[in-house]
Write an enzyme that holds these catalytic residues in place. Structure first.
Site, PDB file in Angstrom:
ATOM      1  N   ALA A 110       0.771  -1.217   0.234  1.00 37.56           N
ATOM      2  CA  ALA A 110       0.242  -0.159  -0.209  1.00 37.56           C
ATOM      3  C   ALA A 110       1.007   0.808   0.143  1.00 37.56           C
ATOM      4  CB  ALA A 110      -0.773  -0.011   0.959  1.00 37.56           C
ATOM      5  N   HIS A 111       0.141   2.002  -0.132  1.00 34.46           N
ATOM      6  CA  HIS A 111       0.426   4.094  -0.191  1.00 34.46           C
ATOM      7  C   HIS A 111       1.746   3.879   0.453  1.00 34.46           C
ATOM      8  CE1 HIS A 111      -3.123   5.255   1.684  1.00 34.46           C
ATOM      9  NE2 HIS A 111      -2.998   4.519   2.604  1.00 34.46           N
ATOM     10  N   ASN A 112       2.609   4.427   1.047  1.00 38.57           N
ATOM     11  CA  ASN A 112       3.583   4.926   1.141  1.00 38.57           C
ATOM     12  C   ASN A 112       4.302   3.723   2.721  1.00 38.57           C
ATOM     13  OD1 ASN A 112       1.410   7.199   1.671  1.00 38.57           O
ATOM     14  ND2 ASN A 112       3.942   8.056   1.498  1.00 38.57           N
TER      15      ASN A 112
END
Length: 288
Positions: free
Chosen positions: A232-234
């Site tokens: 997922a993001h980051n």
């Protein structure tokens, strides 16, 4: 139909050339040759195989195999038996991997397949292989990287050297980021960060990696992701960590160096998993 092409025969000299000083000794008929890798219990007389060091049945497997050549641990040096040419190494499985990659693994030539679509602003090293029906946006891709067929690399993705991305993977998609408004509806947050993949990373088939919301999603050097992994993001995955099939790593989580995340495990958002950790099969990690 044309007959199958003959296999190339290799001898122990090829093993010595590849492994060098890792070879601790050789016993048997050095004239024997092999043309393919096979499991030790099912090996044919033209096969190269290995016996895992310390395996309780290693001696029986080595003495009974029909293989031409077997990589095995030095503990078998004083236990003669069987017809196979023995090459003694400290880590037979690792040695087998190195020899197998050099002698048997298919290599994909540099170049961009005619059916691939590449953005004119993409920066792609001339040694990169871009497979059939692959899309590359405004991305930067380093030397020796291989993109298998049907890979999607979106804008603002940075990929290092000698990376492998297998079919069906999507890198740089928007993350699953929403905020609820006063009416209860969900509004999507723009994702303007990057995906940064360092050198020697390998991605399985069907991997999805989301770009950062504002910062970056990062896979450090040597990370290996199995098929159907979602990042997922980051998220940051530290060097040499492995994440195995169907394991999702949620937003802003960090997985430490050399950590093993087993199949079906889940890492919750913002969780920190340290270095050299084993996350077991199907585990759910909710806290640091």
């Amino acid at each position: 139909m044309a007959p199958p092409s003959p296999r190339t025969a290799h001898g122990v000299d090829a093993i010595e050339r590849i492994l060098g000083e890792l070879v601790l000794g050789i016993d048997g008929d050095r004239s024997r040759t092999f043309t393919r890798p096979m499991p030790i219990s099912a090996a044919e007389p033209d096969a190269l195989t290995f016996a895992k060091k310390g395996h309780p049945s290693a001696f029986d497997l080595v003495s009974k195999t029909r293989a031409a050549c077997v990589l095995c641990g030095p503990e078998l040096k004083d236990r003669p038996g069987g017809d196979a040419l023995r090459v003694y190494v400290e880590n037979p499985r690792l040695a087998f991997a190195r020899v197998g990659r050099r002698l048997f693994a298919a290599s994909l030539p540099p170049g961009i397949h005619p059916s691939a679509v590449v953005h004119p602003e993409a920066e792609i090293d001339p040694t990169v292989h871009v497979g059939a029906h692959t899309y590359v946006g405004r991305a930067r891709i380093g030397a020796g990287t291989v993109l298998w067929p049907n890979v999607t690399i979106l804008d603002d993705v940075v990929i290092g050297r000698n990376v492998v991305v297998r079919s069906g993977s999507v890198i740089g998609t928007d993350g699953f980021g929403y905020e609820q408004n006063d009416d209860g509806a969900w509004e999507h947050l723009p994702h303007v960060g990057r995906v940064v993949i360092e050198d020697d990373v390998e991605l399985g088939a069907g991997v999805a990696i989301a770009r950062g919301t504002m910062g970056d999603t990062v896979l450090r050097r040597g990370v290996k992701l199995d098929n159907l992994v979602h990042i997922a993001h980051n998220v940051e995955i530290a060097a040499d960590a492995l994440v195995i099939a169907t394991a999702p790593v949620s937003g802003s989580a960090r997985v430490g160096a050399r950590t093993w995340v087993a199949p079906g495990a889940a890492i919750s958002d913002r969780v920190r998993v340290g270095d050299d950790v084993t996350v077991g099969l199907g585990a759910v990690v909710m806290k640091d």
